[in-house]
Design a protein around this motif. Structure first.
Motif, PDB file in Angstrom:
ATOM      1  N   ARG A 144       2.038  14.864  -1.847  1.00 27.54           N
ATOM      2  CA  ARG A 144       1.492  15.045  -0.493  1.00 27.54           C
ATOM      3  C   ARG A 144       2.450  14.483   0.561  1.00 27.54           C
ATOM      4  O   ARG A 144       2.647  15.076   1.621  1.00 27.54           O
ATOM      5  N   LEU A 145       3.052  13.341   0.273  1.00 25.32           N
ATOM      6  CA  LEU A 145       4.036  12.766   1.194  1.00 25.32           C
ATOM      7  C   LEU A 145       5.240  13.688   1.342  1.00 25.32           C
ATOM      8  O   LEU A 145       5.749  13.888   2.452  1.00 25.32           O
ATOM      9  N   PRO A 175      -0.483  12.134  -4.812  1.00 20.25           N
ATOM     10  CA  PRO A 175      -0.251  11.333  -3.590  1.00 20.25           C
ATOM     11  C   PRO A 175       1.208  11.377  -3.127  1.00 20.25           C
ATOM     12  O   PRO A 175       1.481  11.483  -1.928  1.00 20.25           O
ATOM     13  N   HIS A 200       0.830  -1.205   0.000  1.00 24.82           N
ATOM     14  CA  HIS A 200       0.000   0.000   0.000  1.00 24.82           C
ATOM     15  C   HIS A 200       0.866   1.257   0.000  1.00 24.82           C
ATOM     16  O   HIS A 200       0.605   2.205  -0.750  1.00 24.82           O
ATOM     17  N   ARG A 201       1.911   1.274   0.843  1.00 23.64           N
ATOM     18  CA  ARG A 201       2.799   2.437   0.882  1.00 23.64           C
ATOM     19  C   ARG A 201       3.515   2.611  -0.449  1.00 23.64           C
ATOM     20  O   ARG A 201       3.719   3.743  -0.917  1.00 23.64           O
ATOM     21  N   GLN A 248       1.174   4.202  -2.922  1.00 24.72           N
ATOM     22  CA  GLN A 248       1.014   5.649  -2.749  1.00 24.72           C
ATOM     23  C   GLN A 248       2.036   6.425  -3.569  1.00 24.72           C
ATOM     24  O   GLN A 248       1.734   7.500  -4.099  1.00 24.72           O
ATOM     25  N   GLU A 293       1.155   6.133  -7.468  1.00 22.27           N
ATOM     26  CA  GLU A 293      -0.223   6.393  -7.910  1.00 22.27           C
ATOM     27  C   GLU A 293      -0.276   7.628  -8.799  1.00 22.27           C
ATOM     28  O   GLU A 293       0.263   8.677  -8.466  1.00 22.27           O
TER      29      GLU A 293
END
Length: 268
Positions: free
Chosen positions: A246-247, A243, A219-220, A223, A226
């Motif tokens: 944002r990180l 995404p 999942h990480r 991100q 994506e």
């Protein structure tokens, strides 16, 4: 020497300026009580202390100046910075993906000749026994000194592109990431006594725990690669890589960096 760490850069700066290495901690202790009484929250006081530490004690130019002093020409400096930017991007991708925390300045070993980076103690963090997860406010290390050396153009261009490409190499080939993680996660989990005892009593529980953590890591990774649909990008005026952006915004936000402890040295 053939390599150095961010801690070495800081130590040399302290020796040159005459400030003790614990100056940021001493400054915080002296100022915190007054700031807490003046500001609405402890978080606001921490953020102000962080900004003042960067301005007065640990300027964001230490790494840049240290490397500039050791390069023979502007071209050598440019090539060094470019390689470092790709290397720090790979570091960010790997540490976030496997939830590797406590990336203190001494754990980032940088080649003096090329800017290549060797990561010490690259192991996942278990927030609780059996759960590979980070509770840190920042997803990876992208502190003011790193930001200044990489430059704003590097942060907007090289870094997100390189993070994306590194993670895409893992996720782009079917089962490549999962085949690697199955054994990796099990070996890391089994080192914890509570998990080892559970595995001895119930092997199936260990298998389920491994599967859950593999999915979290996937999942990480997802991100970071994506890509938003074109309509959403156009309607909301976002980056296609929002995404990941944002990180990165979380990693450089002063409010988040201010929550990190002194050992982590968020100003460095």
């Amino acid at each position: 020497p053939g390599s150095f760490t961010l801690q070495d850069v800081y130590d040399r700066a302290c020796e040159s300026s005459g400030n003790p290495e614990i100056a940021p901690a001493l400054y915080a202790v002296g100022k915190m009580r007054d700031l807490v009484s003046q500001l609405p929250s402890v978080d606001a006081a921490n953020e102000l202390l962080f900004e003042q530490t960067c301005q007065r004690l640990v300027p964001p130019t230490l790494l840049r100046d240290d490397i500039r002093a050791c390069t023979a020409s502007p071209m050598e400096y440019w090539l060094y910075r470019e390689n470092f930017s790709y290397q720090i991007s790979a570091s960010a991708a790997l540490t976030y993906m496997i939830a590797c925390t406590q990336r203190t300045p001494a754990k980032l070993n940088i080649s003096r000749a090329s800017g290549s980076i060797c990561l010490h103690d690259l192991v996942p963090t278990q927030a609780t026994p059996g759960l590979v997860h980070s509770k840190e406010p920042v997803p990876f290390r992208l502190t003011p000194n790193i930001q200044t050396f990489v430059t704003e153009l590097g942060l907007e261009g090289i870094v997100p592109f390189a993070i994306y490409r590194v993670v895409q190499r893992f996720t782009g080939t079917e089962h490549l990431l999962r085949d690697f993680l199955d054994l990796f996660v099990r070996d890391e989990l089994i080192h914890v006594p509570a998990v080892k005892s559970l595995a001895a009593a119930n092997p199936q529980a260990l298998a389920e725990m491994c599967e859950r953590n593999v999915k979290l890591i996937e999942h990480r990774a997802g991100q970071m690669v994506e890509i938003l649909p074109a309509k959403e990008v156009q309607d909301q005026e976002l980056s296609p890589m929002q995404p990941l952006i944002r990180l990165m915004m979380q990693a450089v936000a002063p409010a988040n960096l201010a929550k990190m402890d002194f050992i982590w040295a968020p100003w460095l």
